[in-house]
Motif scaffolding. Structure first.
Motif, short mmCIF file in Angstrom:
data_model
loop_
_atom_site.label_atom_id
_atom_site.label_comp_id
_atom_site.label_asym_id
_atom_site.label_seq_id
_atom_site.Cartn_x
_atom_site.Cartn_y
_atom_site.Cartn_z
N ILE A 2 50.29 -4.77 45.42
CA ILE A 2 51.32 -3.87 45.96
C ILE A 2 52.67 -4.27 45.34
O ILE A 2 53.04 -5.45 45.37
CB ILE A 2 51.44 -4.02 47.49
N LEU A 3 53.38 -3.27 44.82
CA LEU A 3 54.73 -3.52 44.32
C LEU A 3 55.73 -2.99 45.34
O LEU A 3 55.74 -1.79 45.65
CB LEU A 3 54.94 -2.81 42.98
N ARG A 16 57.95 -1.64 36.68
CA ARG A 16 57.18 -0.38 36.56
C ARG A 16 56.84 -0.12 35.10
O ARG A 16 55.74 0.36 34.78
CB ARG A 16 57.98 0.79 37.15
N ILE A 17 57.78 -0.41 34.19
CA ILE A 17 57.48 -0.18 32.76
C ILE A 17 56.33 -1.11 32.34
O ILE A 17 55.38 -0.67 31.67
CB ILE A 17 58.72 -0.44 31.87
N ALA A 18 56.41 -2.38 32.73
CA ALA A 18 55.36 -3.34 32.33
C ALA A 18 54.00 -2.91 32.88
O ALA A 18 52.98 -2.95 32.17
CB ALA A 18 55.73 -4.74 32.80
N ALA A 161 62.19 -7.35 25.82
CA ALA A 161 63.58 -6.96 25.57
C ALA A 161 63.79 -5.47 25.87
O ALA A 161 64.74 -5.09 26.55
CB ALA A 161 63.96 -7.26 24.12
N ASP A 162 62.88 -4.63 25.39
CA ASP A 162 62.99 -3.19 25.65
C ASP A 162 62.79 -2.90 27.14
O ASP A 162 63.45 -2.02 27.71
CB ASP A 162 61.93 -2.43 24.84
N ILE A 163 61.88 -3.64 27.75
CA ILE A 163 61.58 -3.46 29.18
C ILE A 163 62.83 -3.72 30.03
O ILE A 163 63.04 -3.07 31.06
CB ILE A 163 60.41 -4.40 29.58
N CYS A 164 63.64 -4.68 29.62
CA CYS A 164 64.88 -4.96 30.37
C CYS A 164 66.02 -4.04 29.93
O CYS A 164 66.88 -3.69 30.74
CB CYS A 164 65.28 -6.42 30.19
N LEU A 165 66.01 -3.69 28.65
CA LEU A 165 67.14 -2.90 28.13
C LEU A 165 67.17 -1.48 28.70
O LEU A 165 68.26 -0.99 29.09
CB LEU A 165 67.05 -2.86 26.59
N ILE A 166 66.04 -0.82 28.76
CA ILE A 166 66.05 0.60 29.17
C ILE A 166 66.59 0.78 30.59
O ILE A 166 67.45 1.65 30.83
CB ILE A 166 64.65 1.23 28.95
N PRO A 167 66.18 -0.03 31.58
CA PRO A 167 66.79 0.12 32.91
C PRO A 167 68.29 -0.18 32.92
O PRO A 167 69.05 0.43 33.67
CB PRO A 167 66.01 -0.90 33.77
N GLN A 168 68.74 -1.10 32.06
CA GLN A 168 70.18 -1.38 32.01
C GLN A 168 70.94 -0.21 31.38
O GLN A 168 72.06 0.11 31.79
CB GLN A 168 70.44 -2.69 31.26
N VAL A 169 70.32 0.45 30.41
CA VAL A 169 70.93 1.66 29.82
C VAL A 169 70.99 2.77 30.88
O VAL A 169 71.97 3.51 30.98
CB VAL A 169 70.13 2.10 28.57
N TYR A 170 69.93 2.85 31.70
CA TYR A 170 69.94 3.83 32.81
C TYR A 170 71.16 3.56 33.71
O TYR A 170 71.88 4.49 34.09
CB TYR A 170 68.62 3.71 33.60
N ALA A 191 63.37 5.50 20.87
CA ALA A 191 61.98 5.09 20.59
C ALA A 191 61.20 4.94 21.90
O ALA A 191 60.04 5.36 22.01
CB ALA A 191 61.98 3.78 19.80
N CYS A 192 61.83 4.35 22.90
CA CYS A 192 61.14 4.14 24.18
C CYS A 192 60.87 5.48 24.88
O CYS A 192 59.83 5.64 25.53
CB CYS A 192 61.95 3.22 25.08
N ALA A 193 61.80 6.41 24.72
CA ALA A 193 61.64 7.71 25.39
C ALA A 193 60.41 8.46 24.89
O ALA A 193 59.91 9.37 25.56
CB ALA A 193 62.90 8.55 25.20
N ALA A 194 59.91 8.07 23.73
CA ALA A 194 58.72 8.74 23.18
C ALA A 194 57.43 8.16 23.77
O ALA A 194 56.35 8.68 23.50
CB ALA A 194 58.73 8.61 21.66
N LEU A 195 57.53 7.11 24.56
CA LEU A 195 56.33 6.47 25.12
C LEU A 195 56.11 6.88 26.57
O LEU A 195 57.02 6.72 27.40
CB LEU A 195 56.44 4.94 25.06
N PRO A 196 54.91 7.37 26.91
CA PRO A 196 54.65 7.78 28.30
C PRO A 196 54.92 6.68 29.32
O PRO A 196 55.41 6.96 30.41
CB PRO A 196 53.16 8.17 28.27
N ALA A 197 54.67 5.42 28.97
CA ALA A 197 54.87 4.33 29.94
C ALA A 197 56.32 4.26 30.39
O ALA A 197 56.61 4.05 31.58
CB ALA A 197 54.44 2.99 29.34
N PHE A 198 57.23 4.44 29.45
CA PHE A 198 58.65 4.39 29.81
C PHE A 198 59.06 5.63 30.61
O PHE A 198 59.90 5.56 31.49
CB PHE A 198 59.51 4.26 28.54
#
Ligand SMILES: N[C@@H](CCC(=O)N[C@@H](CS)C(=O)NCC(=O)O)C(=O)O
Length: 210
Positions: A2-3, A16-18, A161-170, A191-198
């Motif tokens: 459970i998260l 959530r990204i991971a 690095a990307d996993i932490c960066l994208i939420p900070q950009v948000y 680049a991350c926006a092209a991935l379904p996980a992100f």
């Protein structure tokens, strides 16, 4: 598993990204931060600092701190790896993640903002300046830390690095922090926006989004 999560929490967003990159199935239980649910005694028993995220394992044990949770998920399911195989790049990716998680994010956390308002009577425009100051300074350092996007921050695959960066950009966009001087960060974001996980992990894609 459970998260314990909140749609707008950027620390929970990392987890959530991971989870999505690993293809894991994890039940999500929202903790409404603006309603103070993080301070309910039942939740505080799991997270003594009264923050999200918290991961509860099937045997009842709990893991707090997004980066520790992500390390656990990476050990639980090693593929795809969340750090580059090269030791130097892996250390640099982790340093970038820590620069965001330790040097930028805590300064604009809800309880810090609430303390500025309560103890120093900070007004909305002062709070906005405070947030912008730390996010701008922090992201300009991250812009210098990351490699030229290839297309992700440290190579051909997304990493911690990307996993932490994208939420900070948000958060930067949420608080109107201009990113024009951060072309590498903007390229990584694309680049991350092209991935379904992100995409799945975005705050607005969560069932508790308001
Ligand atoms: N270092 C922690 C930070 C967690 C954190 O600060 N979470 C925020 C939301 S992004 C929170 O729960 N804040 C509640 C509060 O400040 O009352 C982590 O990486 O998990």
């Amino acid at each position: 598993m459970i998260l314990y999560d909140y749609y707008r929490s950027s620390a929970a967003y990392r987890v959530r990204i991971a989870i999505a990159l690993k293809g894991l199935v994890v039940e999500r239980r929202p903790v409404h931060l603006l309603h103070g649910e993080q301070r309910d005694p039942g939740y505080r028993a799991k997270s003594p600092l009264a923050i999200v995220p918290t991961l509860q394992l099937d045997d009842g044990r709990v893991i707090t701190q997004s980066l520790a949770i992500i390390d656990y998920l990476d050990a639980l399911k090693p593929e795809p790896p969340l750090l580059p195989r090269d030791a130097v790049l892996a250390a640099q990716a982790r340093a970038t993640a820590l620069s965001i998680a330790c040097e930028i994010h805590p300064l604009a956390n809800l309880r810090v903002i609430e303390a500025l308002q309560r103890q120093f009577d900070a007004k909305d425009d002062q709070i906005a300046m405070w947030r912008r100051c730390w996010i701008t300074e922090g992201l300009s350092a991250v812009e210098a830390l990351i490699a030229p996007p290839a297309p992700f921050a440290f190579g051909a695959e997304p990493s911690l690095a990307d996993i932490c960066l994208i939420p900070q950009v948000y958060n930067a966009r949420r608080f109107d922090v201009p990113l024009d001087d951060c072309p590498r960060i903007l390229a990584v974001e694309a680049a991350c926006a092209a991935l379904p996980a992100f995409m799945e992990a975005r705050p607005e894609a969560q069932p508790d989004a308001e």
